[in-house]
Design a protein around this motif. Structure first.
Motif, PDB file in Angstrom:
ATOM      1  N   GLY A 137       7.116  -6.667  -7.890  1.00 20.18           N
ATOM      2  CA  GLY A 137       5.915  -6.469  -8.695  1.00 20.18           C
ATOM      3  C   GLY A 137       4.652  -6.824  -7.924  1.00 20.18           C
ATOM      4  N   ALA A 138       4.703  -7.912  -7.165  1.00 20.49           N
ATOM      5  CA  ALA A 138       3.537  -8.330  -6.381  1.00 20.49           C
ATOM      6  C   ALA A 138       3.240  -7.336  -5.270  1.00 20.49           C
ATOM      7  CB  ALA A 138       3.775  -9.722  -5.798  1.00 20.49           C
ATOM      8  N   CYS A 139       4.276  -6.754  -4.696  1.00 21.94           N
ATOM      9  CA  CYS A 139       4.086  -5.830  -3.577  1.00 21.94           C
ATOM     10  C   CYS A 139       3.449  -4.513  -4.007  1.00 21.94           C
ATOM     11  CB  CYS A 139       5.423  -5.550  -2.892  1.00 21.94           C
ATOM     12  SG  CYS A 139       6.116  -6.984  -2.058  1.00 21.94           S
ATOM     13  N   ARG A 140       3.491  -4.205  -5.281  1.00 20.54           N
ATOM     14  CA  ARG A 140       2.866  -2.961  -5.760  1.00 20.54           C
ATOM     15  C   ARG A 140       1.361  -2.961  -5.530  1.00 20.54           C
ATOM     16  NH1 ARG A 140       6.151  -2.599 -11.337  1.00 20.54           N
ATOM     17  NH2 ARG A 140       8.059  -1.792 -10.447  1.00 20.54           N
ATOM     18  N   CYS A 141       0.789  -4.131  -5.434  1.00 19.82           N
ATOM     19  CA  CYS A 141      -0.665  -4.252  -5.261  1.00 19.82           C
ATOM     20  C   CYS A 141      -1.090  -4.171  -3.808  1.00 19.82           C
ATOM     21  CB  CYS A 141      -1.148  -5.570  -5.878  1.00 19.82           C
ATOM     22  SG  CYS A 141      -0.787  -5.714  -7.629  1.00 19.82           S
ATOM     23  N   TYR A 142      -0.151  -4.173  -2.886  1.00 15.98           N
ATOM     24  CA  TYR A 142      -0.501  -4.134  -1.470  1.00 15.98           C
ATOM     25  C   TYR A 142      -1.128  -2.784  -1.116  1.00 15.98           C
ATOM     26  CZ  TYR A 142       2.516  -8.224  -0.641  1.00 15.98           C
ATOM     27  OH  TYR A 142       3.095  -9.460  -0.650  1.00 15.98           O
ATOM     28  N   ILE A 143      -2.140  -2.822  -0.300  1.00 18.20           N
ATOM     29  CA  ILE A 143      -2.712  -1.609   0.262  1.00 18.20           C
ATOM     30  C   ILE A 143      -2.563  -1.730   1.778  1.00 18.20           C
ATOM     31  CG2 ILE A 143      -4.798  -0.232   0.545  1.00 18.20           C
ATOM     32  CD1 ILE A 143      -5.736  -1.383  -2.164  1.00 18.20           C
ATOM     33  N   LEU A 144      -1.583  -1.045   2.304  1.00 21.52           N
ATOM     34  CA  LEU A 144      -1.281  -1.142   3.729  1.00 21.52           C
ATOM     35  C   LEU A 144      -1.756   0.122   4.445  1.00 21.52           C
ATOM     36  CD1 LEU A 144       2.360  -2.526   3.458  1.00 21.52           C
ATOM     37  CD2 LEU A 144       0.252  -3.825   3.815  1.00 21.52           C
ATOM     38  N   HIS A 145      -2.371  -0.078   5.585  1.00 17.86           N
ATOM     39  CA  HIS A 145      -2.835   1.036   6.402  1.00 17.86           C
ATOM     40  C   HIS A 145      -2.044   1.032   7.697  1.00 17.86           C
ATOM     41  CE1 HIS A 145      -6.141   1.623   3.632  1.00 17.86           C
ATOM     42  NE2 HIS A 145      -6.389   0.326   3.697  1.00 17.86           N
TER      43      HIS A 145
END
Length: 109
Positions: free
Chosen positions: A50-58
């Motif tokens: 659930g926490a990883c859904r908020c990650y914005i990785l480039h």
């Protein structure tokens, strides 16, 4: 669905627990301690997911180039290298019967 860091560690914990502990106790009762520990691991995975859904990785072009330069291994080569790094059977402890910490004899619902 989010990507969970160190997923392999969680999966290894689940596999080790399954191999080291019995589903049933000697008296025929379900091993609730094993099920509780499995639930804790799965609950941690769900929270991380659930926490990883908020990650914005480039993408990092430097890292991508470095990864592409690494030699590609076959599945057999990967397995052989894995066994060298962490030999099979290391860290296993013989399963010991657990005493139930909770015994439910009647459920009202």
């Amino acid at each position: 669905m989010g990507v969970v860091p160190y997923l392999g560690t969680f999966l290894k914990d689940l596999v080790m627990m399954d191999a080291a502990t019995q589903n049933w106790l000697e008296n025929g009762y379900i091993n609730f301690e094993k099920r509780r520990k499995e639930f804790e691991i799965l609950a941690q995975l769900r929270l991380l997911q659930g926490a990883c859904r908020c990650y914005i990785l480039h993408p990092d072009p430097f890292l991508q180039r470095w990864l592409q330069c690494l030699p590609r291994l076959t599945e057999a080569e990967s397995h052989q290298l894995s066994c060298v790094i962490e030999p099979p059977g290391e860290g296993l402890t013989p399963g010991r019967p657990l005493k139930p910490t909770l015994l439910i004899t009647h459920c009202t619902e």
